[in-house]
Design a protein around this motif. Structure first.
Motif, short mmCIF file in Angstrom:
data_model
loop_
_atom_site.label_atom_id
_atom_site.label_comp_id
_atom_site.label_asym_id
_atom_site.label_seq_id
_atom_site.Cartn_x
_atom_site.Cartn_y
_atom_site.Cartn_z
N GLU A 98 0.83 -1.20 -0.11
CA GLU A 98 -0.09 0.08 -0.18
C GLU A 98 0.87 1.19 -0.14
OE1 GLU A 98 -3.78 1.74 2.53
OE2 GLU A 98 -2.50 0.12 3.36
N TRP A 102 -4.64 5.58 9.31
CA TRP A 102 -4.72 6.02 7.94
C TRP A 102 -3.82 7.20 7.50
CZ3 TRP A 102 -8.33 3.59 4.63
CH2 TRP A 102 -9.24 2.79 5.22
N ARG A 159 -6.32 0.22 -5.01
CA ARG A 159 -6.61 1.19 -3.67
C ARG A 159 -7.88 0.98 -3.06
NH1 ARG A 159 -4.27 5.44 -7.39
NH2 ARG A 159 -6.37 5.66 -8.38
N THR A 160 -8.82 0.66 -3.64
CA THR A 160 -9.98 0.10 -3.22
C THR A 160 -10.10 -1.01 -2.49
OG1 THR A 160 -11.23 1.24 -4.87
CG2 THR A 160 -12.50 -0.20 -3.61
N ARG A 178 -8.01 -0.21 0.95
CA ARG A 178 -9.02 0.56 1.56
C ARG A 178 -9.87 -0.08 2.59
NH1 ARG A 178 -9.17 5.98 1.63
NH2 ARG A 178 -11.38 5.83 2.83
N ARG A 179 -10.33 -1.19 1.97
CA ARG A 179 -11.37 -2.15 2.56
C ARG A 179 -10.73 -3.17 3.56
NH1 ARG A 179 -12.84 -4.27 -1.80
NH2 ARG A 179 -11.78 -6.48 -1.72
N ARG A 205 -7.99 -2.29 5.36
CA ARG A 205 -7.53 -1.51 6.33
C ARG A 205 -8.61 -1.13 7.09
NH1 ARG A 205 -3.09 1.91 7.96
NH2 ARG A 205 -2.00 0.93 6.12
N ASP A 227 -11.72 4.84 7.71
CA ASP A 227 -11.06 6.03 7.71
C ASP A 227 -12.05 7.42 8.17
OD1 ASP A 227 -9.63 8.17 7.26
OD2 ASP A 227 -9.19 7.85 5.06
N THR A 245 -11.13 13.78 4.03
CA THR A 245 -12.23 12.86 3.47
C THR A 245 -13.42 13.20 3.15
OG1 THR A 245 -12.63 11.44 5.33
CG2 THR A 245 -10.87 10.57 4.05
#
Length: 875
Positions: free
Chosen positions: A51, A152, A205-206, A209-210, A212, A219, A225
């Protein structure tokens, strides 16, 4: 070292291997899954994607792959010009202590794509790898370990080094299933390499994020955001333009104003701050409370998955949101974002609350710019759309009396609108009852109820208030009530709500009903989850006596009766009751300083000191709804020796809508009747009432009988509510139709109640609360007993006069006479009622009426004795 490991390490430079040896004692790796080699689907070359770029991440990945028997990320990637089999989606610049700067990952994807173009038999397995250092949210580690735990934010090298030193032994390396680059390329068809690279980067990236969010939570850093999303939303941009035109300023200036509002509102959630605060609060609670207990939390947690959860607790104290957030965090649940009044946005305190998930709102949206409500509504809608759990208090403020306050629907309306705009995730409202045994704000509440102005929150006031920390405040209970789904309420209100496009400024005709039903259900379910602690029971018993004192034997018997009532006729399955026996309850009350023992040769007396009585009324009011049925039945025998069961039920159904409105009771009219029947049967079993004529006629013992005394104590917990109702209907009937407005009637009622509290024994502070009179008058209007004529004056149905006559069954003659006399058409009452805000009676007036007070007590005792020997059964 084995030959395999030696061969493996030879693929990396010597300095890289040396750094790995130096780091190894500080890092303990847990692989997820434990055997990631089983994920590989073929013999195709493996390319790892991480990441975030970082030397330490490369060392951790290399070690994890070596230990798992995976190909080395440090070897050249076959058929490509890449010297390493790993690359990062986000990369840093070369400055050690500089800020991070993301670079495009398109170049590595382009290289991989070119290496297999024209070679149908070639493939590359892309393995996404997520690395988390110190990610455990419930781990009880040191202070600095929490500050440098995983979050994050893409931190610099120095912070990453500290994180490894402090949290390296809690490192997780998550290997995802490999993706075949050949299969993805075949599915994409004819596509330009640059576009393909951008698509792959976006998908990864998606994915990261999922993963994490699943490991460390979503986040929730708003300033990164949410702020831009709010300001770029169409309703906000339109409002910015309209404001610029209306106020004759530039669009840029109007946008700056909206941005300033957004920064005032938005939370700035920080995982490290929340975890740090949890350690502070654990010590704080240990010093302040003897224990914090949660009931039915497992049911709440089981109901939450898949929902946007909105916690809606009762609001008793400033400690409410800290307690709930702390307990949720300690239980492994994501801390909700909390709506807090802007008055709490104090220096030092405000930023900490904001980083703990608080977002701030102004007390009134009507004052100031029309831009503010649009910005705030959009912010709430963004939270709902992103699935961020929320928490707010629908009472609008802390209850000063211990009762649930009438709900204010502002936040509920915004929540419903936000869901209607994007109904992707269903909304679940989670009521929470918070029960205390002593309040930090107790003295300030007593002062406000006696007429002192509310002290404005300030940092200096907070520092002055730290003296409360030297006291102990007993136990706290957090009871999670039955959750409420929004979708069924919408289905009941409108069959076509899913097809409705909700504009932020629109208001569907069914919206008010949905919000009203929702707010009512929330308050009812909070009350259904009540916790009955020892202080609640002592307050119910002792405050029902004229001098707030009882013989120890009488108090023990009364506590035993009330516990038996709540055990045999439980209010709901989520109500909880103290396991202490009556003797332990009395001892605990003495230990907490609520009651005082007066020694006497004929038996000890337990009493409440005058300055404690007002504070103790708070805890009686917390659970007043639990004994409402029993109190009504007992009230029927205050001034009557005999009554028919049918009369009790008939009058109960007449009075129930008003009790229900005030105490948020859960039954309909028939359900209340059933509960009354069960309560009567309980009193008969306990010997408080005697049933004759096949149970149709009920009789209590004489006034000096123990059973009659116990009934009287139960009745007096609710008798002041009936006195307030009688004040309102008597004042209206006395003045006649078309002569007085609703506001004037409220003032007359308030003044009358104040006067009565001077002429009779001290009343609870809420006895002359104008809001309670306002609620009763509103309920009369809903029942069409009272309505407003064309001139704004009140007119009423003949049923009102019947209610005045029925009051004779409940209220003593002397009390009715006093109320009718005070509410007469005398000049002073009418003049005072015309004032916009009636002031509380003065201390001087209290002193001047002491002789009259004594005389009226003598008369009341005479009439009570007279009633004991007269059969007043009705029906």
């Amino acid at each position: 070292m084995t030959t395999a490991e030696t061969t493996y390490r030879s693929r990396a430079p010597w300095w890289f291997n040396l750094a790995g040896h130096l780091l190894e004692p500080w890092v303990r790796i847990r692989r997820d899954p434990a055997e990631p080699a089983a994920l590989l689907k073929s013999d195709a070359p493996v390319c790892y994607v991480i990441e975030r770029d970082g030397f330490s991440d490369a060392l951790i990945l290399d070690r994890a792959c070596r230990e798992a028997g995976l190909p080395s990320p440090m070897q050249p990637l076959l058929h490509t010009r890449r010297r390493r089999s790993v690359f990062a989606l986000a990369r840093r610049d070369g400055e050690v202590f500089g800020r991070n700067r993301a670079r495009s990952p398109n170049e590595p994807f382009g290289q991989l794509l070119r290496s297999i173009e024209g070679f149908p038999d070639r493939d590359i397995q892309i393995v996404p790898v997520s690395i988390y250092v110190g990610r455990a949210p419930t781990r009880e580690t040191g202070w600095f370990s929490v500050l440098f735990s995983e979050n994050w934010v893409m931190v610099g090298r120095f912070r990453r080094m500290l994180a490894l030193l402090l949290n390296g032994r809690d490192t997780v390396v998550h290997f995802s299933a490999p993706v075949s680059l050949r299969e993805v390329l075949n599915e994409a068809g004819e596509v330009q390499p640059q576009r393909f690279a951008r698509k792959m980067a976006r998908v990864l990236r998606t994915h990261f994020r999922r993963i994490r969010a699943a490991v460390i939570g979503p986040d929730l850093s708003h300033r990164r955001t949410v702020v831009d999303a709010v300001l770029n939303a169409e309703p906000v941009r339109a409002a910015i333009t309209a404001t610029a035109v209306k106020e004759n300023i530039s669009y840029a200036k109007s946008w700056q104003n909206a941005h300033k509002m957004m920064m005032e509102i938005a939370a700035d959630y920080s995982h490290p701050v929340v975890r740090s605060a949890s350690f502070l609060l654990r010590n704080f609670w240990n010093k302040l409370y003897d224990g914090i207990t949660m009931h039915h939390f497992d049911k709440a947690r089981a109901a939450a998955p898949g929902y946007e959860v909105v916690y809606v607790p009762s609001h008793r104290s400033h400690a409410d949101y800290l307690l709930l957030s702390y307990q949720l965090h300690a239980s492994g649940v994501v801390v909700p974002h909390i709506a807090a009044g802007v008055n709490l946005n104090l220096p030092l305190i405000g930023p900490l609350l904001r980083r703990g998930g608080a977002f701030f709102l102004r007390r009134s949206f009507k004052k100031g710019s029309a831009l503010y409500p649009v910005v705030f509504n959009e912010y709430v809608a963004q939270l709902i759309d992103r699935g961020v759990p929320m928490e707010y208090f629908i009472e609008g403020g802390r209850s000063r009396t211990g009762r649930l306050l009438a709900p204010r629907a502002g936040m509920l309306v915004m929540t419903v609108r936000g869901f209607l705009r994007a109904p992707r995730r269903p909304v679940l409202f989670q009521p929470v009852y918070i029960g205390y045994e002593k309040l930090m704000e107790g003295k300030s509440y007593a002062g406000e109820l006696s007429g002192q102005p509310k002290e404005k929150e300030s940092l200096i006031g907070l520092i002055r208030g730290l003296g409360v920390l030297r006291q102990r405040y007993g136990h706290v209970a957090l009871n999670f009530g039955e959750p409420i789904e929004l979708t069924p309420l919408l289905d009941a209100a409108s069959d076509s709500w899913r097809d409705t496009v909700v504009d932020p400024s629109s208001k569907p005709e069914w919206l008010n009903k949905v919000v009203d039903d929702l707010s009512e259900k929330i308050q009812v379910n909070i009350n259904r989850a009540a916790d009955v602690n020892p202080i609640n029971l002592l307050a119910l018993a002792l405050l029902a006596t004229p001098k707030h004192a009882m013989a120890e034997s009488d108090l023990l018997a009364q506590l035993d009766l009330m516990k038996a009532l709540l055990e045999e006729l439980p209010y709901s399955e989520r109500m909880t009751l103290t396991p202490m026996d009556p003797a332990a309850i009395v001892a605990y009350g003495e230990q907490m300083g609520w009651i005082v023992r007066v020694r006497h040769p004929l038996g000890d007396v337990l009493t409440v000191e005058p300055e404690q009585a007002v504070l103790l009324s708070y805890f009686r009011n917390n659970v007043l709804h639990l004994t409402a049925c029993a109190a009504w039945v007992a009230c029927c025998f205050l001034n009557n020796r005999r009554m028919t069961r049918a009369s009790i039920l008939r009058l109960g159904r007449i009075i129930y809508p008003f009790i229900q409105n005030e105490l948020f009771l859960p039954w309909d009219s028939d359900g209340f009747g059933t509960q009354l029947q069960a309560t009567i049967d309980f009193f008969v079993r306990r010997g408080l009432l005697e049933a004759t004529g096949e149970g149709r006629l009920l009789e209590r013992g004489p006034g000096q009988d123990d059973a009659a005394y116990q009934l009287k104590v139960i009745a007096r917990s609710l008798i002041q509510a009936f006195e307030r109702y009688y004040i309102a209907i008597a004042a209206l009937a006395k003045n006649g139709p078309h002569t007085i407005t609703a506001a004037e009637l409220e003032n007359v009622c308030t003044l009358t109640a104040q006067r009565l509290s001077l002429l009779n024994e001290p009343s609870a502070p809420e006895f002359f609360d104008k809001a309670l009179f306002r609620g009763f008058i509103q309920k009369l209007r809903e029942q069409r007993v009272v309505w407003t004529d064309d001139n704004g004056k009140l007119d009423y149905d003949t049923a009102l006069e019947g209610m005045v006559r029925d009051a004779r069954v409940i209220l003593a003659r002397e009390m009715r006479h006093s109320i009718l006399k005070i509410t007469g058409n005398d000049t002073e009452t009418q003049r005072a009622a015309a004032e916009p805000d009636a002031a509380p009676a003065s201390a001087e007036e209290t002193v001047n009426t002491s002789e009259e007070l004594h005389q009226r007590h003598v008369i009341a005792e005479h009439h009570e004795h007279e009633h004991e020997h007269v059969d007043q059964s009705k029906d």
